[in-house]
Enzyme design. Structure first.
Site, PDB file in Angstrom:
ATOM      1  N   ASP A  15       0.812  -1.254  -0.025  1.00 20.61           N
ATOM      2  CA  ASP A  15      -0.057   0.005   0.008  1.00 20.61           C
ATOM      3  C   ASP A  15       0.833   1.461   0.078  1.00 20.61           C
ATOM      4  OD1 ASP A  15      -2.271   1.166  -0.096  1.00 20.61           O
ATOM      5  OD2 ASP A  15      -2.886   1.172   2.050  1.00 20.61           O
ATOM      6  N   GLY A  16       0.259   2.567  -0.611  1.00 21.07           N
ATOM      7  CA  GLY A  16       1.040   3.673  -0.555  1.00 21.07           C
ATOM      8  C   GLY A  16       1.536   4.231  -1.803  1.00 21.07           C
ATOM      9  N   GLY A  18       0.030   5.264  -4.275  1.00 19.99           N
ATOM     10  CA  GLY A  18      -0.477   6.808  -4.682  1.00 19.99           C
ATOM     11  C   GLY A  18       0.122   7.862  -3.824  1.00 19.99           C
ATOM     12  N   HIS A  32       2.632   3.303  -9.168  1.00 23.35           N
ATOM     13  CA  HIS A  32       2.359   1.963  -9.064  1.00 23.35           C
ATOM     14  C   HIS A  32       3.577   1.318  -9.893  1.00 23.35           C
ATOM     15  CE1 HIS A  32      -1.616   2.450  -7.605  1.00 23.35           C
ATOM     16  NE2 HIS A  32      -2.154   2.978  -8.609  1.00 23.35           N
ATOM     17  N   LEU A 126      10.988 -20.695  -4.583  1.00 21.98           N
ATOM     18  CA  LEU A 126      10.109 -19.608  -3.903  1.00 21.98           C
ATOM     19  C   LEU A 126       8.713 -19.714  -4.843  1.00 21.98           C
ATOM     20  CD1 LEU A 126       9.252 -17.297  -2.014  1.00 21.98           C
ATOM     21  CD2 LEU A 126      10.424 -15.845  -4.021  1.00 21.98           C
ATOM     22  N   LEU A 190      -7.079  -4.618   7.345  1.00 21.96           N
ATOM     23  CA  LEU A 190      -6.832  -5.761   6.296  1.00 21.96           C
ATOM     24  C   LEU A 190      -7.330  -5.778   4.990  1.00 21.96           C
ATOM     25  CD1 LEU A 190      -7.820  -9.076   8.514  1.00 21.96           C
ATOM     26  CD2 LEU A 190      -5.564  -8.180   7.600  1.00 21.96           C
TER      27      LEU A 190
HETATM   28  C1  IPE Z   1      -5.355  -2.505  -0.410  1.00 23.64           C
HETATM   29  O1  IPE Z   1      -5.174  -1.427  -0.514  1.00 23.64           O
HETATM   30  C2  IPE Z   1      -5.457  -3.443  -1.628  1.00 23.64           C
HETATM   31  C3  IPE Z   1      -4.184  -3.502  -2.106  1.00 23.64           C
HETATM   32  C4  IPE Z   1      -3.213  -3.061  -1.570  1.00 23.64           C
HETATM   33  C5  IPE Z   1      -3.990  -4.223  -3.680  1.00 23.64           C
HETATM   34  P1  IPE Z   1      -6.290  -0.179  -0.794  1.00 23.64           P
HETATM   35  O2  IPE Z   1      -5.485   1.172  -0.785  1.00 23.64           O
HETATM   36  O3  IPE Z   1      -7.059  -0.573  -1.815  1.00 23.64           O
HETATM   37  O4  IPE Z   1      -6.882  -0.258   0.736  1.00 23.64           O
HETATM   38  P2  IPE Z   1      -7.726   0.870   1.551  1.00 23.64           P
HETATM   39  O5  IPE Z   1      -8.567   1.296   0.525  1.00 23.64           O
HETATM   40  O6  IPE Z   1      -6.831   1.685   2.121  1.00 23.64           O
HETATM   41  O7  IPE Z   1      -8.509   0.050   2.760  1.00 23.64           O
HETATM   42  C1  IPE Z   2      -1.515   0.413  -3.434  1.00 24.25           C
HETATM   43  O1  IPE Z   2      -1.227   1.703  -3.470  1.00 24.25           O
HETATM   44  C2  IPE Z   2      -1.608  -0.257  -4.871  1.00 24.25           C
HETATM   45  C3  IPE Z   2      -3.182  -0.633  -5.136  1.00 24.25           C
HETATM   46  C4  IPE Z   2      -4.152  -0.806  -4.357  1.00 24.25           C
HETATM   47  C5  IPE Z   2      -3.260  -1.063  -6.403  1.00 24.25           C
HETATM   48  P1  IPE Z   2      -2.553   2.721  -3.625  1.00 24.25           P
HETATM   49  O2  IPE Z   2      -2.923   2.956  -5.002  1.00 24.25           O
HETATM   50  O3  IPE Z   2      -3.642   2.333  -2.591  1.00 24.25           O
HETATM   51  O4  IPE Z   2      -1.788   3.901  -2.955  1.00 24.25           O
HETATM   52  P2  IPE Z   2      -2.432   4.987  -2.020  1.00 24.25           P
HETATM   53  O5  IPE Z   2      -2.813   4.032  -0.730  1.00 24.25           O
HETATM   54  O6  IPE Z   2      -3.590   5.574  -2.573  1.00 24.25           O
HETATM   55  O7  IPE Z   2      -1.308   5.772  -1.364  1.00 24.25           O
HETATM   56 MG    MG Z   3      -3.948   2.495  -0.915  1.00 23.91          MG
END
Ligand code: IPE
Ligand code: IPE
Ligand code: MG
Length: 235
Positions: A15-16, A18, A32, A126, A190
């Site tokens: 996550d993160g 964006g 991404h 793996l 989660l």
């Molecule tokens: C969870 O992240 C899904 C993936 C990392 C693929 P999200 O960014 O979609 O989750 P929320 O919206 O913060 O819960």
């Molecule tokens: C995780 O990063 C990747 C996916 C969910 C596809 P995000 O796209 O959720 O990035 P943030 O959480 O907005 O920073």
């Molecule tokens: Mg996210």
């Protein structure tokens, strides 16, 4: 009680991406792309540490609710990622598998997935499991439906349905439960990931965004895990 020296299976909520891009004044897509690079770091860390399975949450069932343009960019990136990974995974003896409702992915992605899965099927160092169009609730509902079908045809009787039966009908039937869950970007939730399988996993939350999460961060998470005392409800 169990010795938790090295996890067999690590699950990661990447996550993160964006926020990583936003902090640099870049489009989310760039985040991404950078996130895809971090996958190599995690895979190499697993190979070094002798971890057998890694499940990467790459696209959730709920991520279909994102703007069409972002979904398009993610699918394109997935396709490119798979095109480059075939060779790399063969060289590193890595097997690729997937979980999730992958029939919902664009044909071009599914074709690449099938190709790399087939190519790498006999690799043994793996197993990298990509969670794509994956949701834990969807997975449990799908498993329930398959069990109900077997009960209705008489292949199974209701009293034979145990927790093992459920586990055998999940997408993850062939894999052990994750021992360690890593989530990046400081979120404590989660988000519909592996709801059944994470019952007794140890959690590690990193403040770093996924594109910044490198091999040494992965090692730190595993080292932290090795100091945990897993009790599984016992004493
Ligand atoms: C969870 O992240 C899904 C993936 C990392 C693929 P999200 O960014 O979609 O989750 P929320 O919206 O913060 O819960
Ligand atoms: C995780 O990063 C990747 C996916 C969910 C596809 P995000 O796209 O959720 O990035 P943030 O959480 O907005 O920073
Ligand atoms: Mg996210």
């Amino acid at each position: 009680m169990s010795d938790s020296a090295t996890p067999r299976h690590v699950a990661v909520i990447m996550d993160g991406n964006g926020r990583w891009a936003q902090a640099r004044g870049l489009p989310r897509k760039a985040g991404h792309r950078a996130g895809a690079e971090s996958v190599r770091e995690a895979v190499d860390a697993c190979l070094d540490l002798g971890i057998e399975f890694i499940t990467l949450y790459a696209f959730s069932s709920e991520n279909w609710n994102r703007p069409e343009k972002e979904i398009e960019a993610l699918m394109k990136l997935l396709e490119q990622f798979l095109k480059t990974k075939g060779k790399e995974f063969m060289k590193k003896n890595v097997r690729l598998r997937t979980i999730g409702q992958t029939h919902l992915l664009p044909d071009s992605c599914r074709a690449q997935l099938a190709k790399v899965e087939k190519e790498t099927a006999n690799n043994s160092a793996l197993t990298v499991i990509l969670a794509l169009s994956y949701g834990g609730r969807e997975e449990i509902a799908d498993a329930s439906r398959r069990i109900a079908e077997k009960v209705s045809t008489g292949e199974l009787s209701p009293e034979d349905v145990t927790k093992e039966t459920v586990a055998q009908h999940l997408d993850t039937a062939e894999f052990p439960d994750p021992d360690l869950l890593i989530r990046t970007s400081g979120e404590f939730r989660l988000s519909n990931f592996l709801l059944w399988q994470l019952s007794y996993a140890e959690f590690f939350i990193s403040e770093k965004n996924w594109p910044d999460f490198n091999k040494s961060d992965f090692r730190d998470a595993v080292e932290d895990y090795s100091r945990r005392h897993r009790r599984f409800g016992g004493l």
